[in-house]
Scaffold this motif. Structure first.
Motif, short mmCIF file in Angstrom:
data_model
loop_
_atom_site.label_atom_id
_atom_site.label_comp_id
_atom_site.label_asym_id
_atom_site.label_seq_id
_atom_site.Cartn_x
_atom_site.Cartn_y
_atom_site.Cartn_z
N VAL A 18 0.84 -1.19 0.00
CA VAL A 18 0.00 0.00 0.00
C VAL A 18 0.88 1.25 0.00
N ARG A 19 0.41 2.28 -0.66
CA ARG A 19 1.14 3.54 -0.66
C ARG A 19 0.86 4.29 0.64
N ILE A 20 1.91 4.81 1.25
CA ILE A 20 1.80 5.49 2.54
C ILE A 20 1.68 7.00 2.29
N LEU A 21 0.68 7.60 2.92
CA LEU A 21 0.48 9.04 2.83
C LEU A 21 1.02 9.72 4.08
N PRO A 22 1.48 10.95 3.96
CA PRO A 22 1.86 11.70 5.16
C PRO A 22 0.60 12.00 5.98
N ASN A 23 0.79 12.25 7.27
CA ASN A 23 -0.33 12.58 8.14
C ASN A 23 -0.67 14.06 8.00
N PRO A 24 -1.86 14.37 7.49
CA PRO A 24 -2.22 15.78 7.32
C PRO A 24 -2.64 16.40 8.65
N ASP A 25 -2.48 17.67 8.75
CA ASP A 25 -2.94 18.38 9.94
C ASP A 25 -3.40 19.75 9.51
N PRO A 26 -4.66 20.04 9.50
CA PRO A 26 -5.80 19.18 9.85
C PRO A 26 -6.19 18.28 8.68
N ARG A 27 -7.22 17.44 8.93
CA ARG A 27 -7.71 16.54 7.89
C ARG A 27 -8.26 17.38 6.73
N PRO A 28 -7.88 17.02 5.49
CA PRO A 28 -8.43 17.73 4.33
C PRO A 28 -9.96 17.64 4.28
N ALA A 29 -10.58 18.67 3.76
CA ALA A 29 -12.05 18.75 3.74
C ALA A 29 -12.69 17.65 2.89
N ASP A 30 -11.97 17.12 1.91
CA ASP A 30 -12.57 16.10 1.04
C ASP A 30 -12.43 14.68 1.60
N GLN A 46 -11.72 2.89 27.44
CA GLN A 46 -11.08 4.01 26.75
C GLN A 46 -9.87 3.54 25.94
N HIS A 47 -9.05 2.69 26.53
CA HIS A 47 -7.92 2.12 25.79
C HIS A 47 -8.42 1.41 24.53
N SER A 48 -9.50 0.64 24.66
CA SER A 48 -9.99 -0.15 23.53
C SER A 48 -10.47 0.75 22.38
N LEU A 49 -10.97 1.93 22.68
CA LEU A 49 -11.40 2.86 21.62
C LEU A 49 -10.21 3.44 20.86
N ASN A 50 -9.05 3.46 21.50
CA ASN A 50 -7.85 3.98 20.84
C ASN A 50 -7.17 2.94 19.95
N ARG A 51 -7.47 1.68 20.15
CA ARG A 51 -6.89 0.59 19.34
C ARG A 51 -7.78 0.37 18.12
N ARG A 52 -7.53 1.16 17.07
CA ARG A 52 -8.47 1.17 15.96
C ARG A 52 -7.78 1.41 14.63
N ALA A 53 -8.53 1.12 13.59
CA ALA A 53 -8.19 1.57 12.23
C ALA A 53 -9.39 2.37 11.76
N THR A 54 -9.12 3.57 11.31
CA THR A 54 -10.17 4.44 10.79
C THR A 54 -10.14 4.31 9.27
N ILE A 55 -11.30 4.09 8.69
CA ILE A 55 -11.41 3.97 7.25
C ILE A 55 -11.96 5.30 6.73
N VAL A 56 -11.14 5.94 5.89
CA VAL A 56 -11.44 7.27 5.38
C VAL A 56 -11.61 7.16 3.87
N THR A 57 -12.60 7.84 3.33
CA THR A 57 -12.77 7.87 1.88
C THR A 57 -12.62 9.30 1.38
N ARG A 58 -12.30 9.41 0.10
CA ARG A 58 -12.22 10.71 -0.57
C ARG A 58 -12.38 10.48 -2.06
N PRO A 59 -12.77 11.53 -2.79
CA PRO A 59 -12.86 11.39 -4.24
C PRO A 59 -11.48 11.07 -4.82
N LYS A 60 -11.44 10.25 -5.84
CA LYS A 60 -10.17 9.90 -6.48
C LYS A 60 -9.51 11.16 -7.02
N LYS A 61 -8.21 11.27 -6.76
CA LYS A 61 -7.47 12.47 -7.18
C LYS A 61 -6.78 12.25 -8.49
#
Length: 141
Positions: A12-24, A126-141
């Motif tokens: 998988v291609r690794i993206l940098p961590n944006p700050d803040p999250r892009p609007a799209d 609370q610990h268990s909520l931090n152990r996660r993978a967030t699935i984010v979608t965006r329009p294809k660039k």
């Protein structure tokens, strides 16, 4: 254009961590992991299957898998574990029909907790909520 770091060991291609999250970028869903584990639970696989049925075949949508850990263990270990969680999630999506070219990854270790608390003050829930993978979608660039 996104800056992409290719890693030879990862598909998988690794993206940098944006700050803040892009609007799209839209947070679609989250899956959770057991302590010190990168294995998908039955419940996590069900969430991923649901995601696949709605977004997995859309060639106009890119998916970003952002993996996290709780704050227990060293930062180095947590970065390694979040990378494994990200890769297992990506592997599951690809094995179930998603195009790898539409998937990106970010692994964040203990950064960006869902619940911001100290190790001594966090409950197990609370610990268990931090152990996660967030699935984010965006329009294809």
């Amino acid at each position: 254009a996104d800056e992409i770091n290719e890693s030879k060991e990862m598909s998988v291609r690794i993206l940098p961590n944006p700050d803040p999250r892009p609007a799209d970028e839209f947070i679609c869903c989250k899956i959770y992991f057991d302590l010190n584990s990168s294995y998908l639970t039955r419940k996590s696989r069900k969430v991923l299957d649901e995601f696949l049925s709605h977004f997995g075949k859309d060639p106009n949508t890119e998916t970003i898998i952002e993996a996290h850990t709780d704050i227990r263990a060293s930062n180095k270990y947590n970065m390694w574990l979040s990378k494994r969680r990200m890769q297992r999630t990506v592997d599951y999506l690809v094995e179930n029909g998603m195009d790898i070219k539409l998937i990106y990854g970010r692994f964040k270790g203990e950064e960006e907790p869902e619940i911001d608390c100290d190790e001594e003050d966090c409950t197990e829930d609370q610990h268990s909520l931090n152990r996660r993978a967030t699935i984010v979608t965006r329009p294809k660039k």
